[in-house]
Design a protein around this motif. Sequence first.
Motif, PDB file in Angstrom:
ATOM      1  N   TYR A   1       0.834  -1.198   0.000  1.00 17.28           N
ATOM      2  CA  TYR A   1       0.000   0.000   0.000  1.00 17.28           C
ATOM      3  C   TYR A   1       0.874   1.255   0.000  1.00 17.28           C
ATOM      4  O   TYR A   1       2.057   1.211   0.327  1.00 17.28           O
ATOM      5  CB  TYR A   1      -0.883   0.044   1.255  1.00 17.28           C
ATOM      6  CG  TYR A   1      -1.872  -1.084   1.384  1.00 17.28           C
ATOM      7  CD1 TYR A   1      -3.057  -1.097   0.655  1.00 17.28           C
ATOM      8  CD2 TYR A   1      -1.632  -2.134   2.275  1.00 17.28           C
ATOM      9  CE1 TYR A   1      -3.977  -2.129   0.797  1.00 17.28           C
ATOM     10  CE2 TYR A   1      -2.544  -3.167   2.424  1.00 17.28           C
ATOM     11  CZ  TYR A   1      -3.710  -3.161   1.682  1.00 17.28           C
ATOM     12  OH  TYR A   1      -4.620  -4.183   1.825  1.00 17.28           O
TER      13      TYR A   1
ATOM     14  N   ASP B   1      -1.495   6.061   3.456  1.00 19.08           N
ATOM     15  CA  ASP B   1      -2.653   5.422   4.088  1.00 19.08           C
ATOM     16  C   ASP B   1      -2.281   4.659   5.363  1.00 19.08           C
ATOM     17  O   ASP B   1      -3.112   3.946   5.923  1.00 19.08           O
ATOM     18  CB  ASP B   1      -3.313   4.441   3.104  1.00 19.08           C
ATOM     19  CG  ASP B   1      -3.830   5.136   1.855  1.00 19.08           C
ATOM     20  OD1 ASP B   1      -4.446   6.206   1.997  1.00 19.08           O
ATOM     21  OD2 ASP B   1      -3.610   4.601   0.747  1.00 19.08           O
TER      22      ASP B   1
ATOM     23  N   ILE C   1      -4.445   2.116   7.947  1.00 19.58           N
ATOM     24  CA  ILE C   1      -4.115   0.706   7.755  1.00 19.58           C
ATOM     25  C   ILE C   1      -3.732   0.056   9.088  1.00 19.58           C
ATOM     26  O   ILE C   1      -4.194  -1.050   9.411  1.00 19.58           O
ATOM     27  CB  ILE C   1      -2.965   0.573   6.723  1.00 19.58           C
ATOM     28  CG1 ILE C   1      -3.503   0.819   5.310  1.00 19.58           C
ATOM     29  CG2 ILE C   1      -2.298  -0.794   6.815  1.00 19.58           C
ATOM     30  CD1 ILE C   1      -2.419   0.926   4.257  1.00 19.58           C
TER      31      ILE C   1
ATOM     32  N   ALA D   1      -6.780  -0.648   2.158  1.00 16.65           N
ATOM     33  CA  ALA D   1      -6.755   0.589   1.369  1.00 16.65           C
ATOM     34  C   ALA D   1      -6.660   0.139  -0.090  1.00 16.65           C
ATOM     35  O   ALA D   1      -6.810  -1.052  -0.387  1.00 16.65           O
ATOM     36  CB  ALA D   1      -5.577   1.473   1.771  1.00 16.65           C
ATOM     37  N   GLU D   2      -6.392   1.061  -0.986  1.00 17.53           N
ATOM     38  CA  GLU D   2      -6.212   0.687  -2.397  1.00 17.53           C
ATOM     39  C   GLU D   2      -4.799   0.144  -2.574  1.00 17.53           C
ATOM     40  O   GLU D   2      -3.810   0.876  -2.404  1.00 17.53           O
ATOM     41  CB  GLU D   2      -6.410   1.913  -3.292  1.00 17.53           C
ATOM     42  CG  GLU D   2      -6.316   1.612  -4.778  1.00 17.53           C
ATOM     43  CD  GLU D   2      -7.459   0.730  -5.280  1.00 17.53           C
ATOM     44  OE1 GLU D   2      -7.218  -0.069  -6.211  1.00 17.53           O
ATOM     45  OE2 GLU D   2      -8.580   0.840  -4.741  1.00 17.53           O
ATOM     46  N   PRO D   3      -4.651  -1.164  -2.899  1.00 18.10           N
ATOM     47  CA  PRO D   3      -3.292  -1.723  -3.015  1.00 18.10           C
ATOM     48  C   PRO D   3      -2.536  -1.151  -4.215  1.00 18.10           C
ATOM     49  O   PRO D   3      -3.124  -0.881  -5.260  1.00 18.10           O
ATOM     50  CB  PRO D   3      -3.540  -3.224  -3.205  1.00 18.10           C
ATOM     51  CG  PRO D   3      -4.966  -3.460  -2.818  1.00 18.10           C
ATOM     52  CD  PRO D   3      -5.687  -2.180  -3.102  1.00 18.10           C
TER      53      PRO D   3
ATOM     54  N   ASP E   1      -0.511  -6.495  -5.342  1.00 18.07           N
ATOM     55  CA  ASP E   1      -0.983  -7.602  -4.516  1.00 18.07           C
ATOM     56  C   ASP E   1      -0.586  -8.913  -5.181  1.00 18.07           C
ATOM     57  O   ASP E   1      -1.161  -9.312  -6.190  1.00 18.07           O
ATOM     58  CB  ASP E   1      -2.507  -7.540  -4.339  1.00 18.07           C
ATOM     59  CG  ASP E   1      -3.026  -8.576  -3.346  1.00 18.07           C
ATOM     60  OD1 ASP E   1      -2.220  -9.422  -2.904  1.00 18.07           O
ATOM     61  OD2 ASP E   1      -4.226  -8.544  -3.022  1.00 18.07           O
TER      62      ASP E   1
END
Length: 455
Positions: free
Chosen positions: A213, A217, A221, A286-288, A291
């Motif tokens: 991430y 964030d 997180i 959160a928005e990765p 991944d």
Amino acid sequence: MFNILENQIGSRLLLPGNERYEETRKVWNTAVDKQPAAIVVCESEEDVSAGVKFAKENHLSISIRGGGHHVGGFAVCDGGLMIDLSQMRSVVVDESRQVALVEGGATLGDIDLETQKYGLAVPTGTVSETGVAGLALNGGLGYLRGKYGLTCDNIVGARVVTADGKAIDVNEENHPNLFWAIRGGGGNFGVVTKFEFALHNVGPEVFALDVMYDLKDAKEIIQKLQAFLEQAPDEAVSINLTATVLPPAPFLPEILHFKKVIMFTGIYAEDVSEGETILKPLRELAEPIMDHTGVMPFAEYQKKLDPMVPEHVRVYGTSLYFDQLTDEIIDQLLYKIYNAPAPSILVQLWALGGEMNRVPATATPYAIRDAKFVLLVDCMAMAGDDDLCKQWIDSVYGGLLPFSHKKASYLNAIGSNEEATTNAFQENYARLVEIKEKYDPENLFRHNHNIKPSK
């Protein structure tokens, strides 16, 4: 002076001026640059005994090299005798007893390579080039800590060369006090030439968490992570969070070069299909950015962090435990990350719980059995940055110490610090002193987080 020892071990004795001496005295942390009087490159327990006896007779202190991977550089010393075990790397699996017989110079990678042939594993650490001896003797935190405990919890026996040069078998029946001491008390009591570790059914494939991430964030997180851990099963509590600055590496897209990120790693040490479901929330914090979570070989995953811990770098490090991560702690830590003096930093928060925290605090010297997180901070200094890195590391430690759990540190991640040593052992320190006085009253083995004899 060294003629007698040279007659016993021949070319395995390295003195200053020998072409192999300079290379052999190097350790992983090149900020440590020490000159031992001699180095014994051991190929057998007999070599170790010969070296220890010689050191005792000639009043030389002893440093012990397993993997040579400690931030404090304890493997090498000035003016003493360096016992180098790096050639003693044998790993043998005894399936009938479910134990691994591991020589003192073996690395975590050596162990995984052999044990995974049988679908078995020793709970170790997270960098395959680390030596198992130093790791195990001071604790041993890895991806199996929630399910199977620390590396030191899985020592079921050992061969130890004590300060008189004698090799003894150490277990619950033989020298039980010494057996207790080596499971977390460090290299204070002798040279461990061979370990017996309990083995567990792991792999060969596991469900592995690998998600990245944006550091912006991070606060949200970390807050969500704490909520996840409150209800997570043991198999899911071995989660490692790492904040770092990505290098300008060719395998990374240019847009990610020098980007500050937060990464999650960990494995689910049970059924693979269960792992995907249970760890899913950690992929949605959160928005990765990336991944790569999925099923992969355990031995391969154990090497994932290797590129982030390269050989021969100048490293300054520190560590603290925490009960919980309050907003104040998170804010202070993030401020330190954003104001680090060097681009190469590793700031790791590891979730603690499960089996490792069910062991009573006095069952082994490793006394911190009730913390929920451990912080590990490393700063890799570029040329001329050493003072800045040291000051920054000290400021991280000093700034967060008042908020820490029992003011204790994980000894595998901090340099020499007398206060940190006593704080780590807590109520076990007095017993360790008694055992030290019995097995090493002259403190030959003092290049470590030292337990000093009181006499």
